[in-house]
Design an enzyme around this catalytic site. Sequence first.
Site, mmCIF file in Angstrom:
data_model
loop_
_atom_site.group_PDB
_atom_site.id
_atom_site.type_symbol
_atom_site.label_atom_id
_atom_site.label_comp_id
_atom_site.label_asym_id
_atom_site.label_seq_id
_atom_site.Cartn_x
_atom_site.Cartn_y
_atom_site.Cartn_z
ATOM 1 C CB ALA A 17 -0.657 0.035 1.564
ATOM 2 N NE ARG A 18 4.949 3.307 4.821
ATOM 3 C CZ ARG A 18 4.373 2.576 4.887
ATOM 4 N NH1 ARG A 18 4.930 1.243 5.362
ATOM 5 N NH2 ARG A 18 4.234 2.937 6.511
ATOM 6 N NE ARG A 38 -10.115 -6.004 9.177
ATOM 7 C CZ ARG A 38 -10.168 -7.068 8.889
ATOM 8 N NH1 ARG A 38 -8.762 -7.668 9.323
ATOM 9 N NH2 ARG A 38 -11.330 -8.179 7.516
ATOM 10 C CG LEU A 75 -7.412 -5.530 1.893
ATOM 11 C CD1 LEU A 75 -8.692 -6.202 2.908
ATOM 12 C CD2 LEU A 75 -6.515 -5.200 3.434
ATOM 13 C CE LYS A 98 0.468 -10.368 -7.210
ATOM 14 N NZ LYS A 98 1.027 -11.539 -6.073
#
Length: 335
Positions: A17-18, A38, A75, A98
């Site tokens: 994500a970074r 979360r 995720l 993917k």
Amino acid sequence: MTEIPLRIGILGAANIARSFAQGVSASRQVAVTAVASRDAAKARAFAQELGVARHFGSYEALLADREIDAVYIPLPNSLHAEWSIRAVGAGKHVLCEKPLSATADEARTMFDAARRHGVHLVEGYPYRAQPQTLKLRELLNAGVIGDVRLIHASFGFTLGAGENIRLSPQLAGGALMDAGAYPVSLARMIAGTRASRVFAAAQWAGGVDRAVAATLQFAGGLFAQISCTFDACIHRQALIFGSRGVIQTTYLNHTADASQAVLKLRVGTNKDAVDSTVQTSPVNGFFAEAESFERLVRLGPASWEGTTPGESIDNMMTLEAILRSARSGGAGEVP
């Protein structure tokens, strides 16, 4: 008047994500405007580090934000289907890492949900939007190496010690789902159809595959040999053999310099064969993919350079068939 960029929220604050947020930061067409975790403190730290305007302590809160147009989902594999379906249900376009899902049935359900809610859902393979891959497809379509007969494609690296979601069978981990999805997708892209039959072998540890080698047979006579591993030095190479020549590509997600953005060609069948290189532009794959995703949302599917829904389902069917073959020790059909 300046166009408003596509506003993307990220579900999760892991390393990928970074990398996505950093890659997209140079774009004028796409902006990462929110992140959710979360762990609220983790989301806050991510936002502060990367200059993201808003952060949320739950995925649900991000999906409820009306100022977010689309979400990027990096995720664990086992969560892709659940959160993609929730995101399209919230009216968000989805760029999902993917492999799109853990099974082909999940992939079909995800695309059905996107169609019902009138939004776009696509699978993220950054190399597909890279200039290197766009040039590769151009050369193949022009018949520079004739009819493609055989593909060799591999991707692997050494996975460090310690806990890792890639090694969790509960999270749909394993070398094939992590690294092997790339050569499988490349073979599907080049062949233009899914494989009809596979034969595979794997090395197993802790309930997941740490290395896989497979032969894919296509209805038109094309063969592809793919491999992936968590136990070798980092490598990413593909050779495409045609009736009149060969192309070598790294099909990289990220090309940091010009030397990484080269295609190597050998055209000719015998002593008349001529070697050459084709230089393409070095581009961050997340940047290229995100801008292609923005064009998809704004202009429609013809502007998207990544996998189509049909390709994504074919990829998942092939990955499942490879794992079945590796477990059984025999060849198997791709349904």
